[in-house]
Design a protein around this motif. Structure first.
Motif, mmCIF file in Angstrom:
data_model
loop_
_atom_site.group_PDB
_atom_site.id
_atom_site.type_symbol
_atom_site.label_atom_id
_atom_site.label_comp_id
_atom_site.label_asym_id
_atom_site.label_seq_id
_atom_site.Cartn_x
_atom_site.Cartn_y
_atom_site.Cartn_z
ATOM 1 N N ALA A 116 2.234 3.589 -10.095
ATOM 2 C CA ALA A 116 3.215 3.875 -11.146
ATOM 3 C C ALA A 116 3.030 5.301 -11.642
ATOM 4 C CB ALA A 116 3.014 2.900 -12.307
ATOM 5 N N ARG A 135 6.697 2.459 -8.995
ATOM 6 C CA ARG A 135 7.416 2.511 -10.276
ATOM 7 C C ARG A 135 7.487 3.947 -10.774
ATOM 8 N NH1 ARG A 135 6.041 1.957 -16.084
ATOM 9 N NH2 ARG A 135 3.917 1.309 -15.547
ATOM 10 N N ASN A 151 11.993 2.499 -14.475
ATOM 11 C CA ASN A 151 11.787 2.291 -15.906
ATOM 12 C C ASN A 151 12.635 3.305 -16.680
ATOM 13 O OD1 ASN A 151 10.660 1.833 -18.472
ATOM 14 N ND2 ASN A 151 9.013 3.291 -18.065
ATOM 15 N N ASN A 155 8.218 1.178 -21.156
ATOM 16 C CA ASN A 155 6.809 1.116 -20.789
ATOM 17 C C ASN A 155 5.968 1.203 -22.061
ATOM 18 O OD1 ASN A 155 4.397 1.581 -18.851
ATOM 19 N ND2 ASN A 155 4.230 3.235 -20.347
ATOM 20 N N VAL A 205 7.551 -3.437 -19.494
ATOM 21 C CA VAL A 205 6.152 -3.223 -19.122
ATOM 22 C C VAL A 205 5.335 -3.134 -20.411
ATOM 23 C CG1 VAL A 205 4.538 -1.585 -18.075
ATOM 24 C CG2 VAL A 205 6.744 -2.039 -16.964
ATOM 25 N N GLY A 246 5.936 -6.532 -16.506
ATOM 26 C CA GLY A 246 4.894 -5.649 -15.981
ATOM 27 C C GLY A 246 3.724 -5.668 -16.943
ATOM 28 N N ASN A 275 0.230 -3.835 -17.982
ATOM 29 C CA ASN A 275 -0.710 -2.714 -17.867
ATOM 30 C C ASN A 275 -2.030 -3.156 -18.481
ATOM 31 O OD1 ASN A 275 1.527 -1.362 -16.967
ATOM 32 N ND2 ASN A 275 1.592 0.147 -18.617
ATOM 33 N N SER A 289 5.472 -11.935 -12.948
ATOM 34 C CA SER A 289 4.822 -10.745 -13.487
ATOM 35 C C SER A 289 4.112 -9.982 -12.376
ATOM 36 C CB SER A 289 3.809 -11.159 -14.560
ATOM 37 O OG SER A 289 2.833 -12.002 -13.982
ATOM 38 N N SER A 325 1.264 -3.732 -13.469
ATOM 39 C CA SER A 325 2.087 -2.531 -13.343
ATOM 40 C C SER A 325 1.271 -1.251 -13.563
ATOM 41 C CB SER A 325 3.262 -2.595 -14.313
ATOM 42 O OG SER A 325 2.860 -3.134 -15.551
ATOM 43 N N GLU A 326 0.080 -1.393 -14.166
ATOM 44 C CA GLU A 326 -0.862 -0.264 -14.268
ATOM 45 C C GLU A 326 -2.264 -0.832 -14.427
ATOM 46 O OE1 GLU A 326 -0.260 2.757 -17.312
ATOM 47 O OE2 GLU A 326 1.908 2.720 -16.988
ATOM 48 N N HIS A 379 0.136 -2.487 -9.001
ATOM 49 C CA HIS A 379 0.402 -1.044 -8.967
ATOM 50 C C HIS A 379 -0.719 -0.316 -9.698
ATOM 51 C CE1 HIS A 379 5.070 -1.113 -8.296
ATOM 52 N NE2 HIS A 379 4.391 -1.601 -7.285
#
Length: 462
Positions: A16, A79, A120, A167, A223, A296, A298, A363, A366-367, A414
């Motif tokens: 991402a 992403r 995003n 995000n 996210v 997402g 994180n 889900s 995402s980070e 990610h």
């Protein structure tokens, strides 16, 4: 080769980034200013080594080369974010055709390399003109955001199926309105609550707008940086502290996004201390009807808390910290460069919570990543030997795999981030990427972790 950790078919492997942190070209292509450009002009001293967001990693000019590298690192998904001030300079009105061309080119290049773009819409980068109108405190800015979202769906929805409204929406609240680490540097919890609330209204309205477009296999999500709140002990006072921290920092966004309503306990606290935001007729129904399709997650570090040692000063500004103290667990494993605890099991705990309390929503991670200073210390034969990053990813993936075995609906992983990028106030102090960037000449080179990740992606496990 025996795989001890196998991931589901079609698992998303990738990374991402965000527009302001990698694009550069801040004064090119008719881009408008966002709050970062403006704040850097006003107070360059608030930025590490006085480095602003003007050039960053120059993705704007080098995206083709970078996307080739993504392919080489085994990405099947990536992403990115759209810069609102690039697409619609000033935040309202005319769409900037140079930006449309740029984002079209990037999306087409990703698809040509079998990399699915996840797009995003907002990653901390409010157009400055809209911030001067009050930013997320203003309902008119919410409307401008929805118009921007519709433009993006219209322009790119024929090729982009996965969209995200925000995000880490808690970060502009914490940074901009509570703890003074982002522009506009306000310390005012009531305004913070308004910003948080309007962000969720904006997200729900964007979800509603998205569903009017007929996007093939289209999914829209958000996210969130979910940080498990662990109490120091099972003492009721510690448990209460961790519950309140969870309400403020996780559930304030997670519950309205996924369940369509706010936790009553959070409303009660804000009401008791006269910090409730202004709401409008119809908001409740809007939130309920427009929950996200996909989440997402994180995750970097846990939050450990204990009951307050001292009563807050009644004359100090109201803050979430009135209800808990941070707790440093003895023997914790640390990333010394960020001052962050490394606790891999936190990832599993988040996913099981989503399974049990949030309808097991679709889900993905995402980070997740590790920032390290002066990585050139680990340079050997032209390659950064970032074994610490490999270990960090591998140990988190083991816990993610366990959650999936136990029924978690997790679809991908990610890393933050693809290549070393400009961090909001830390510039290039900590490096996070699979790809190292030489700031002298902007040349790129793969780190050891990139080759390792490629193998994991190819084998869909390790």
């Amino acid at each position: 080769m025996t795989l001890n950790y196998k991931f589901p078919e079609g698992f998303w492997w990738g990374s991402a980034t965000s527009a302001t942190q990698i694009e550069g070209a801040a004064n090119e292509g008719n881009r408008g200013q966002n709050i970062w450009d403006y704040w850097y002009e006003q107070e360059p001293n608030r930025f590490f080594e006085n480095i602003g967001p003007e050039i960053t990693s120059d993705f704007y000019h080098r995206y083709k080369e970078d996307i080739q590298l993504m392919k080489e690192v085994g990405h099947n998904s990536f992403r990115m974010s759209i810069s609102w001030s690039r697409l619609i300079p000033g935040g309202r009105g005319e769409v900037n055709q140079e930006a449309v061309q740029f984002y079209n080119d990037v999306i087409d290049e990703l698809l040509a390399n079998d990399i699915e773009p996840f797009v995003n819409l907002f990653h901390f980068d409010m157009p400055i003109e809209l911030q001067h109108e009050g930013g997320w405190e203003s309902r008119e800015v919410v409307d401008a955001y929805v118009d921007y979202a519709k433009e993006a769906f219209q322009l790119f929805g024929d090729r982009v199926a996965k969209w995200f409204t925000f995000n880490e929406p808690i970060v502009p609240v914490e940074g901009g309105y509570l703890y003074d680490f982002h522009y506009p540097n306000v310390v005012d919890a009531k305004r913070a609550a308004q910003v948080a609330y309007h962000t969720m209204i904006a997200s729900a309205k964007a979800v509603e707008a998205f569903r009017e477009f007929d996007i093939k296999d289209g999914k829209i999500g958000i996210v969130l940086n979910l940080t498990p709140s662990y109490p120091r002990s099972q003492n009721p006072a510690d448990l209460k502290a961790s519950h309140v921290a969870d309400l403020f920092f996780n559930r304030s966004f997670l519950d309205p996004a996924v369940l369509g309503e706010y936790p009553q306990d959070l409303i009660d606290i804000l009401k008791e201390y006269e910090q409730l935001p202004k709401t409008e007729e119809g908001d409740r129904a809007l939130l309920k009807a427009n929950t996200v399709d996909i989440l997402g997650v994180n995750y970097y570090q846990p939050r450990r808390v204990k009951a307050k040692e001292h009563q807050p000063n009644p004359d100090s500004p109201f803050l979430p910290d009135w209800f808990f103290d941070n707790y440093e667990m003895p023997g914790r494993k640390m990333n010394i460069y960020r001052g962050w605890e490394i606790y891999e099991k936190g990832l599993y705990d988040i996913m099981i919570n989503l399974r049990d309390n949030y309808g097991n929503i679709e889900s993905f991670i995402s980070e997740n990543g590790m920032g390290v200073q002066n990585e050139e210390r680990f340079l050997k034969d032209g390659e950064i030997q970032d074994d610490y990053r490999i270990e960090f990813i591998r140990e988190h993936l083991k816990w993610l795999n366990k959650a999936i075995q136990e029924g978690s609906n997790a679809k991908g992983y990610h890393m933050w981030t693809f290549m070393d990028n400009w961090s909001w106030s830390n510039a290039y102090k900590n490096r996070y990427g699979f790809v190292s960037i030489n700031l002298e000449d902007q040349s790129r080179s793969l780190k050891k972790s990139a080759h390792w990740f490629r193998k994991v992606s190819d084998n869909n496990g390790f």
